[in-house]
Scaffold this motif. Structure first.
Motif, PDB file in Angstrom:
ATOM      1  N   LYS A 180      29.345 -52.138 -20.959  1.00  0.00           N
ATOM      2  CA  LYS A 180      29.365 -51.442 -19.709  1.00  0.00           C
ATOM      3  C   LYS A 180      28.161 -52.109 -19.031  1.00  0.00           C
ATOM      4  O   LYS A 180      27.322 -52.325 -19.414  1.00  0.00           O
ATOM      5  N   ASN A 181      28.242 -52.129 -17.380  1.00  0.00           N
ATOM      6  CA  ASN A 181      27.124 -52.534 -16.714  1.00  0.00           C
ATOM      7  C   ASN A 181      26.129 -51.485 -16.684  1.00  0.00           C
ATOM      8  O   ASN A 181      26.504 -50.131 -16.621  1.00  0.00           O
ATOM      9  N   LEU A 182      24.846 -51.684 -16.932  1.00  0.00           N
ATOM     10  CA  LEU A 182      23.734 -50.848 -17.081  1.00  0.00           C
ATOM     11  C   LEU A 182      23.319 -50.383 -15.557  1.00  0.00           C
ATOM     12  O   LEU A 182      23.446 -51.332 -14.779  1.00  0.00           O
ATOM     13  N   ASN A 183      23.163 -49.178 -15.436  1.00  0.00           N
ATOM     14  CA  ASN A 183      22.509 -48.650 -14.028  1.00  0.00           C
ATOM     15  C   ASN A 183      21.332 -49.481 -13.786  1.00  0.00           C
ATOM     16  O   ASN A 183      20.362 -49.643 -14.598  1.00  0.00           O
ATOM     17  N   LYS A 184      21.189 -49.858 -12.507  1.00  0.00           N
ATOM     18  CA  LYS A 184      20.134 -50.700 -11.918  1.00  0.00           C
ATOM     19  C   LYS A 184      19.914 -51.964 -12.583  1.00  0.00           C
ATOM     20  O   LYS A 184      18.945 -52.620 -12.348  1.00  0.00           O
ATOM     21  N   SER A 185      20.852 -52.562 -13.262  1.00  0.00           N
ATOM     22  CA  SER A 185      20.797 -53.845 -13.655  1.00  0.00           C
ATOM     23  C   SER A 185      21.224 -54.930 -12.804  1.00  0.00           C
ATOM     24  O   SER A 185      21.926 -54.513 -11.850  1.00  0.00           O
ATOM     25  N   PHE A 186      20.853 -56.223 -12.726  1.00  0.00           N
ATOM     26  CA  PHE A 186      21.204 -57.142 -12.008  1.00  0.00           C
ATOM     27  C   PHE A 186      22.880 -57.383 -12.141  1.00  0.00           C
ATOM     28  O   PHE A 186      23.483 -57.676 -11.047  1.00  0.00           O
ATOM     29  N   ARG A 187      23.412 -57.176 -13.352  1.00  0.00           N
ATOM     30  CA  ARG A 187      24.654 -57.423 -13.475  1.00  0.00           C
ATOM     31  C   ARG A 187      25.676 -56.474 -12.598  1.00  0.00           C
ATOM     32  O   ARG A 187      26.440 -56.552 -11.953  1.00  0.00           O
ATOM     33  N   ASN A 188      25.188 -55.217 -13.034  1.00  0.00           N
ATOM     34  CA  ASN A 188      25.699 -53.819 -12.288  1.00  0.00           C
ATOM     35  C   ASN A 188      25.695 -53.925 -10.782  1.00  0.00           C
ATOM     36  O   ASN A 188      26.667 -53.864  -9.950  1.00  0.00           O
ATOM     37  N   THR A 189      24.679 -54.454 -10.127  1.00  0.00           N
ATOM     38  CA  THR A 189      24.376 -54.311  -8.555  1.00  0.00           C
ATOM     39  C   THR A 189      25.581 -55.539  -8.157  1.00  0.00           C
ATOM     40  O   THR A 189      26.012 -55.441  -7.103  1.00  0.00           O
ATOM     41  N   CYS A 190      25.407 -56.695  -8.853  1.00  0.00           N
ATOM     42  CA  CYS A 190      26.291 -57.709  -8.375  1.00  0.00           C
ATOM     43  C   CYS A 190      27.973 -57.419  -8.581  1.00  0.00           C
ATOM     44  O   CYS A 190      28.412 -57.931  -7.456  1.00  0.00           O
ATOM     45  N   TYR A 191      27.930 -56.847  -9.547  1.00  0.00           N
ATOM     46  CA  TYR A 191      29.513 -56.071  -9.664  1.00  0.00           C
ATOM     47  C   TYR A 191      29.841 -55.306  -8.426  1.00  0.00           C
ATOM     48  O   TYR A 191      30.917 -55.357  -8.290  1.00  0.00           O
ATOM     49  N   LYS A 192      29.048 -54.359  -8.095  1.00  0.00           N
ATOM     50  CA  LYS A 192      29.194 -53.453  -6.927  1.00  0.00           C
ATOM     51  C   LYS A 192      29.280 -54.090  -5.682  1.00  0.00           C
ATOM     52  O   LYS A 192      29.908 -53.655  -4.661  1.00  0.00           O
ATOM     53  N   ARG A 193      28.647 -55.252  -5.499  1.00  0.00           N
ATOM     54  CA  ARG A 193      28.966 -56.197  -4.266  1.00  0.00           C
ATOM     55  C   ARG A 193      30.132 -57.027  -4.447  1.00  0.00           C
ATOM     56  O   ARG A 193      30.143 -58.116  -3.605  1.00  0.00           O
ATOM     57  N   GLY A 194      30.915 -57.211  -5.546  1.00  0.00           N
ATOM     58  CA  GLY A 194      32.014 -57.978  -5.562  1.00  0.00           C
ATOM     59  C   GLY A 194      31.549 -59.471  -5.992  1.00  0.00           C
ATOM     60  O   GLY A 194      32.466 -60.306  -5.757  1.00  0.00           O
ATOM     61  N   ILE A 195      30.270 -59.688  -6.755  1.00  0.00           N
ATOM     62  CA  ILE A 195      30.337 -61.061  -6.837  1.00  0.00           C
ATOM     63  C   ILE A 195      30.182 -61.232  -8.471  1.00  0.00           C
ATOM     64  O   ILE A 195      29.608 -60.599  -9.236  1.00  0.00           O
ATOM     65  N   PRO A 196      31.373 -61.967  -9.215  1.00  0.00           N
ATOM     66  CA  PRO A 196      31.492 -61.974 -10.748  1.00  0.00           C
ATOM     67  C   PRO A 196      30.387 -62.614 -11.002  1.00  0.00           C
ATOM     68  O   PRO A 196      29.450 -63.711 -10.651  1.00  0.00           O
ATOM     69  N   MET A 197      29.778 -62.079 -12.438  1.00  0.00           N
ATOM     70  CA  MET A 197      28.595 -62.340 -13.248  1.00  0.00           C
ATOM     71  C   MET A 197      29.093 -62.731 -14.731  1.00  0.00           C
ATOM     72  O   MET A 197      29.610 -61.623 -15.148  1.00  0.00           O
ATOM     73  N   LEU A 198      28.862 -63.864 -15.161  1.00  0.00           N
ATOM     74  CA  LEU A 198      29.001 -64.358 -16.693  1.00  0.00           C
ATOM     75  C   LEU A 198      27.301 -63.952 -17.028  1.00  0.00           C
ATOM     76  O   LEU A 198      26.541 -64.857 -16.820  1.00  0.00           O
TER      77      LEU A 198
END
Length: 322
Positions: A180-198
């Motif tokens: 799961k994307n952790l709250n306030k993480s870089f990955r979660n923030t990018c996910y919310k903005r529709g930018i895929p991250m590996l």
């Protein structure tokens, strides 16, 4: 020039076909010396996607920095088309001081999207999210295990995302770990903005491992090749083995304090009841066998020779995706 031909980033303009290192001004030291994070931008003459490659969100995760350094040093970041932006060390403060956190004691990966008027870490997160990330179509972010916990090479993504599944499979690590994307993480923030991250994890803090580094660099090449951004001078190898997809896992924790030694290797398949490690005392009077609680893959091992009761010593898969 049209808007697509010029990339405006951190107050600089970078045209198609240009190479430029721009300064991501973080803050000043107490001496008023500026701290600038270099952002290395390579643009092809041919338009295409923009890939952002980052590492060093945690200052002690040196292996991630080494991966991005190699991508730059080998010229993998010079795209056949599109743009590649590399930031090898985001938390330059932590990197300098050999510390995971920022000088304000905050974990940068827990303050996103940040604030323009917040803490130092929060301000860096805000600047990254507002001035660099919006340009990216894809992000590859490189991490290592914390402390002495050595992570097997793995890509971490959320479950149920077709694009991420495809890209993770193309990257070709030994493991794809659905987390799961952790709250306030870089990955979660990018996910919310529709930018895929590996998000790549591999190795441990304050350590450079050539196997982990090679796995990550080869994976990045595969992804860039898939996007038709990798130049012809680079060969793309196939993964040695198919990815193992882990959907559930658990930490095995030390039942006793003492001297610890693992007796299985990373990436090993174990059966329930197998002895996978030992906890002993310095006096030769105590020897506790650490046993696998279930069948699964060991994809993290604690390399610390001393452990306390409750310390995480192994990460084992409990459910795999077919």
């Amino acid at each position: 020039m049209s808007e697509k031909e010029v990339l405006e980033i951190l107050g600089e303009k970078v045209a198609l076909g240009e190479s430029k290192t721009v300064k991501f001004n973080v803050a000043k030291l107490h001496t008023q010396n500026k701290i600038d994070v270099p952002v290395i931008i390579e643009r092809s003459k041919n338009p295409g996607p923009t890939v952002l490659i980052t590492a060093g969100i945690h200052g002690d995760e040196i292996n991630g920095v080494e991966i991005v350094r190699q991508i730059i040093a080998k010229g993998i970041n010079k795209p056949k088309k599109g743009t590649i932006i590399c930031i090898p060390v985001i938390n330059v403060f932590g990197f300098i001081h050999m510390d995971r956190e920022f000088p304000d004691g905050r974990d940068l990966n827990r303050v996103f999207p940040g604030s323009k008027s917040g803490s130092l870490a929060s301000r860096v997160a805000h600047k990254l999210m507002s001035e660099i990330v919006p340009h990216a179509d894809l992000i590859m972010d490189f991490h290592t295990g914390g402390a002495d916990r050595f992570n097997a090479a793995q890509i971490r993504i959320v479950k149920g995302e077709v694009v991420l599944d495809e890209l993770a499979n193309i990257f070709g690590p030994p493991f794809v770990f659905y987390s799961k994307n952790l709250n306030k993480s870089f990955r979660n923030t990018c996910y919310k903005r529709g930018i895929p991250m590996l998000l790549f994890e591999g190795g441990k803090s304050f350590h450079i491992d050539s196997t982990i580094t090679n796995t990550a660099v080869n994976g990045a090449k595969r992804v860039l090749n898939h996007l038709d951004m990798l130049t012809k001078k680079f060969k793309v190898s196939k993964p040695k083995k198919p990815c193992v997809y882990i959907s559930e896992s658990k930490w095995i924790r030390a039942n006793y304090s003492g001297m610890f030694k693992a007796s299985v290797k990373l990436n090993a398949i174990v059966k329930k009841g197998d002895v996978i490690g030992h906890i002993t005392d310095p006096y030769g009077s105590f020897n506790h066998f650490v046993k696998a609680p279930n069948d699964g893959y060991i994809f993290n091992i604690n390399h610390s020779p001393l452990v306390y009761q409750g310390d995480a010593i192994f990460h084992i898969s409990t459910k795999l995706e077919k």
